[in-house]
Scaffold this motif. Structure first.
Motif, short mmCIF file in Angstrom:
data_model
loop_
_atom_site.label_atom_id
_atom_site.label_comp_id
_atom_site.label_asym_id
_atom_site.label_seq_id
_atom_site.Cartn_x
_atom_site.Cartn_y
_atom_site.Cartn_z
N PHE A 1 0.84 -1.22 -0.08
CA PHE A 1 -0.03 0.03 -0.08
C PHE A 1 0.63 1.25 -0.10
CE2 PHE A 1 -3.69 -2.46 2.20
CZ PHE A 1 -4.28 -2.49 0.96
N LYS A 2 2.29 1.04 -0.01
CA LYS A 2 3.07 2.36 -0.09
C LYS A 2 2.97 2.99 1.35
CE LYS A 2 4.34 0.83 -4.25
NZ LYS A 2 5.58 0.06 -4.33
N LEU A 3 2.79 2.39 2.36
CA LEU A 3 2.87 3.18 3.64
C LEU A 3 3.96 2.84 4.36
CD1 LEU A 3 -0.77 1.55 4.60
CD2 LEU A 3 -0.23 3.97 3.86
N PRO A 4 4.39 3.83 5.25
CA PRO A 4 5.68 3.64 5.99
C PRO A 4 5.94 2.64 7.03
CG PRO A 4 4.30 5.52 6.84
CD PRO A 4 3.66 5.03 5.45
N LEU A 5 6.81 1.79 6.62
CA LEU A 5 6.97 0.63 7.67
C LEU A 5 7.23 1.01 8.93
CD1 LEU A 5 8.41 -2.03 5.26
CD2 LEU A 5 6.39 -2.21 6.34
N GLU A 6 7.88 2.14 9.07
CA GLU A 6 8.46 2.80 10.51
C GLU A 6 7.15 2.94 11.36
OE1 GLU A 6 9.01 6.23 7.62
OE2 GLU A 6 9.28 3.95 7.58
N ASP A 7 6.08 3.00 10.87
CA ASP A 7 4.85 3.54 11.70
C ASP A 7 4.12 2.20 11.81
OD1 ASP A 7 5.46 6.03 11.46
OD2 ASP A 7 4.18 6.47 9.85
N LEU A 8 4.27 1.08 11.15
CA LEU A 8 3.45 -0.16 11.35
C LEU A 8 3.43 -0.53 12.90
CD1 LEU A 8 1.87 -2.25 10.08
CD2 LEU A 8 3.79 -3.52 9.61
N ALA A 9 4.44 -0.39 13.68
CA ALA A 9 4.64 -1.10 14.97
C ALA A 9 3.51 -0.14 15.60
CB ALA A 9 5.87 -1.08 15.71
N THR A 10 3.33 1.15 15.70
CA THR A 10 2.46 1.91 16.16
C THR A 10 1.18 1.86 16.02
OG1 THR A 10 4.16 3.54 16.49
CG2 THR A 10 1.82 4.39 16.77
N TYR A 11 1.04 1.48 14.70
CA TYR A 11 -0.55 1.23 14.25
C TYR A 11 -0.92 -0.05 14.76
CZ TYR A 11 0.23 5.18 11.05
OH TYR A 11 0.43 6.49 10.58
N LEU A 12 -0.15 -1.25 14.79
CA LEU A 12 -0.55 -2.60 15.02
C LEU A 12 -0.75 -2.36 16.71
CD1 LEU A 12 1.31 -4.88 12.99
CD2 LEU A 12 -0.84 -3.90 12.60
N ALA A 13 0.03 -1.75 17.45
CA ALA A 13 -0.28 -1.71 18.90
C ALA A 13 -1.49 -0.90 19.24
CB ALA A 13 0.87 -0.86 19.44
N PHE A 14 -1.93 -0.05 18.39
CA PHE A 14 -3.08 0.74 18.47
C PHE A 14 -4.32 -0.36 18.20
CE2 PHE A 14 -6.65 2.84 16.23
CZ PHE A 14 -7.23 3.67 17.29
N ALA A 15 -4.07 -1.01 17.15
CA ALA A 15 -5.16 -2.08 16.81
C ALA A 15 -5.21 -3.25 17.81
CB ALA A 15 -4.71 -2.77 15.49
N GLN A 16 -4.26 -3.48 18.45
CA GLN A 16 -4.33 -4.43 19.56
C GLN A 16 -4.99 -3.92 20.86
OE1 GLN A 16 -2.36 -4.52 22.49
NE2 GLN A 16 -2.99 -6.76 23.42
N GLN A 17 -4.79 -2.62 21.27
CA GLN A 17 -5.41 -1.96 22.33
C GLN A 17 -6.89 -2.04 22.00
OE1 GLN A 17 -4.21 -1.08 25.31
NE2 GLN A 17 -6.53 -0.59 25.74
#
Length: 275
Positions: A136-152
């Protein structure tokens, strides 16, 4: 190596507990059968005839004991075959995913994603999300933050972690306000943030960071621990499947089963001799 992996995985899952229970019951049955034979031997008189003749009661008990052992081994091997099937299925699925993930050339990314989701998402699923994020051409450096949000959010709403993780990736990738709404990110809020950032992805990122800061530190729950246990089992089964694939190939169950039966017979023989 595959036998060692099988033993390690067995300690972590229900199939392992079932196999251990079957083997323990088999050992108890063997001991009882042997004690009954000894008891009959004390009562009976004479050797080689009558009660202890080749077709006598003791001979039949020996045959029954042999059948019991054979049945027990088949039950254990049958349970292991289920584990083999599931492990090989995971290995087949994970092989292509891992190759694609490695092409991302992001050392340490998988560990960061596992840490961000607190062990509640399997390795294969995390790698899939990273690949989608890149596609999707999204920045991989932000993925951890987004997945942490999804888990919460999964914990807050009772939805499955995998569903929420997939929603954040797909919602951002497709810039779907409807999908992002599942995560508690309203279209109105996104619209307001976009006035500041000029970009939807940046706007969503800012909202996520604000909500994460407001939520405070991570607190582990009983639901988290249950999910972590399931994920640990899936990861172990995947590792087991990879080890078995490398040793026996995808279609090597018959070879492995023969080896397992040989090891079980040896172990049972030793048990009988030491009772």
């Amino acid at each position: 190596k595959a036998y060692d992996m099988l033993s390690d995985a067995a300690k972590k899952g229900e199939f392992g507990q079932a196999m251990a229970s079957s083997l323990q019951k088999l050992q108890i049955d063997i001991k009882q059968t042997k004690e009954e034979l000894y008891s009959l031997g004390e009562v009976a008189s004479g050797k080689g005839g009558g009660l202890f003749g080749e077709g006598g009661l003791a001979g039949m008990l020996q045959v029954a004991g042999g059948n019991l052992i054979s049945s027990g081994i088949e039950n254990i091997v049958g349970g292991l075959k289920d584990a083999w099937t599931e492990s090989i299925k995971l290995a087949r699925e994970g092989e292509g995913v891992r190759l694609a993930f490695e092409r991302l050339n992001q050392p340490g990314l998988l560990d960061r994603l596992k840490e961000a989701t607190h062990g509640t998402v399997s390795e294969v699923e995390l790698m899939k999300q990273a690949i989608k994020f890149e596609n999707f051409k999204l920045p991989l450096e932000d993925l951890a933050t987004y997945l942490a949000f999804a888990q919460q959010k999964a914990k807050d709403t009772g939805e499955s972690v995998d569903y929420m993780v997939n929603s954040i990736t797909t919602g951002l990738g497709r810039q779907s306000k409807q999908i992002l709404d599942n995560l508690g990110i309203s279209a109105t809020e996104v619209k307001e943030k976009m006035k500041q950032t000029g970009d939807m992805t940046k706007a969503v990122g800012a909202i996520i960071r604000d909500q994460m800061a407001a939520a405070g530190d991570y607190v582990e729950t009983a639901s988290d621990r249950a999910t972590q246990a399931n994920v640990e089992l899936e990861n172990a089964m995947l590792e087991l499947g990879n080890a078995m694939r490398e040793t026996f190939g995808y279609d090597g169950w018959d070879t492995m089963a023969a080896g397992i039966k040989k090891e079980l017979v040896g172990a049972i023989t030793f048990t009988i001799e030491t009772i």
